[in-house]
Design an enzyme around this catalytic site. Structure first.
Site, PDB file in Angstrom:
ATOM      1  CE1 TYR A   9      -1.699  -4.076   0.567  1.00 51.15           C
ATOM      2  CE2 TYR A   9      -2.018  -6.634   1.582  1.00 51.15           C
ATOM      3  CZ  TYR A   9      -2.453  -5.101   1.281  1.00 51.15           C
ATOM      4  OH  TYR A   9      -4.100  -4.732   2.220  1.00 51.15           O
ATOM      5  CG  ASP A  57      -8.629  -4.049   2.176  1.00 48.03           C
ATOM      6  OD1 ASP A  57      -8.652  -3.165   2.346  1.00 48.03           O
ATOM      7  OD2 ASP A  57      -7.734  -4.519   2.050  1.00 48.03           O
ATOM      8  CG  HIS A  75      -0.490  -1.560   4.857  1.00 51.26           C
ATOM      9  ND1 HIS A  75      -0.932  -0.201   5.049  1.00 51.26           N
ATOM     10  CD2 HIS A  75      -1.478  -1.940   3.832  1.00 51.26           C
ATOM     11  CE1 HIS A  75      -2.273  -0.393   4.011  1.00 51.26           C
ATOM     12  NE2 HIS A  75      -2.655  -1.132   3.717  1.00 51.26           N
ATOM     13  CG  HIS A  78     -11.372  -0.378   6.237  1.00 52.44           C
ATOM     14  ND1 HIS A  78     -11.065  -0.251   4.549  1.00 52.44           N
ATOM     15  CD2 HIS A  78     -10.555  -1.922   5.918  1.00 52.44           C
ATOM     16  CE1 HIS A  78     -10.817  -1.112   3.920  1.00 52.44           C
ATOM     17  NE2 HIS A  78     -10.001  -2.178   5.373  1.00 52.44           N
TER      18      HIS A  78
END
Length: 284
Positions: free
Chosen positions: A203, A100, A145, A263
């Protein structure tokens, strides 16, 4: 904590130290966690690999018990953290695995430090530029998100900080194919609750500077030079793109595998992940 591993704080940049679990002996392999997790996600995989490798599991800058500086969370900076960490531990060359968010850091390290990264594995992610290219239309709702945390400083931090357990808990539950152990889930929520600004900054960088860096490398034809393994859910079925083809544009020596687990694969299917990593590490 990962049982049997030694914990250290390792300086990697001015004013930045990482919390690191180190165990085993042999050729080094660094494991980078994803969102919304910490190094603890590798507890099963790390224990297996430690039989014949020195396994290094840091909390990324801004996550877990690592330092959370204000400012730069570009993957270029976070990749430099990882290379500095390895060198502090005495390793000029090492294998690198990321899941990730950690896979985006590993990808950047592979592009910028090919002399250091011997083998690269990325779990359930696309390179940043490809991710933004394919996230469109109503199917992009699965990545809401990404868009929320891409907004300018202020609003995302306030919204997420107002109910962090609900926000981060959503992903821990929605992305799991089986319930996460209660104590592990609680540990992740504790860590995320204390790291809202830095997680958002991580992010936000992927909608800005990280995207710029990926585009520049793609335009220049830069590719990963080491053997690369990618384990990925069947995103093509849900989002309508060919993940193997996208990854093939970045790596000539590529092993791309569509997996049948979820995931959080290092926690839900550690034996399969270890098997794939051992196959990668056997490549010259």
């Amino acid at each position: 904590m990962i049982a049997g591993f030694e914990y250290r704080r390792v300086p990697v940049a001015d004013g930045v130290s990482l919390n690191v679990a180190v165990g085993g002996a042999g050729s080094p392999i660094v494991l980078l966690h994803g969102f919304p997790q910490t190094h603890l996600m590798w507890r099963y995989v790390a224990a297996e690999l430690a039989a014949d490798h020195e396994v290094v599991c840091p909390d990324l800058r801004g996550y877990g018990d690592s330092d959370k500086p204000v400012g730069d969370y570009s993957k270029r900076t976070m990749a430099a953290d990882v290379v500095a960490l390895a060198r502090e531990l005495g390793h000029e060359r090492f294998a690198l695995v990321g899941h990730d968010r950690g896979a985006l850091v590993a990808f950047r390290a592979g592009l910028e430090y090919p002399e250091a990264v011997t083998h690269l594995a990325c779990l359930d992610v696309l390179p940043t530029v490809d991710m933004w290219d394919v996230m469109r239309g109503v199917t992009a709702a699965v990545g809401f998100h990404l868009f929320l945390m891409a907004q300018p400083p202020g609003l995302p931090e306030r919204l997420i900080g107002g109910s962090p357990d609900a926000f981060f808990g959503h992903f821990l539950d929605a992305w799991a194919t089986e319930p996460m152990p209660a104590e592990v889930r609680a540990a992740y929520l504790d860590a995320c609750r204390a790291a809202v600004p830095s997680i958002v900054a991580d992010y936000r960088a992927s909608a800005g500077v990280d995207l710029d860096h990926d585009r520049a490398d793609r335009d220049a034809g830069n590719r990963l030079r080491m053997p690369v393994a990618v384990l990925q859910q069947d995103w093509d079925a849900a989002l309508g793109f060919d993940a193997a083809a996208l990854w093939g544009e970045w790596a000539s020596d590529l092993r791309h595998t569509i997996v049948g687990f979820g995931h959080f694969m290092a926690e839900e299917a550690p034996a399969e992940v270890v098997r794939a990593l051992r196959e990668l590490l056997a490549s010259p």
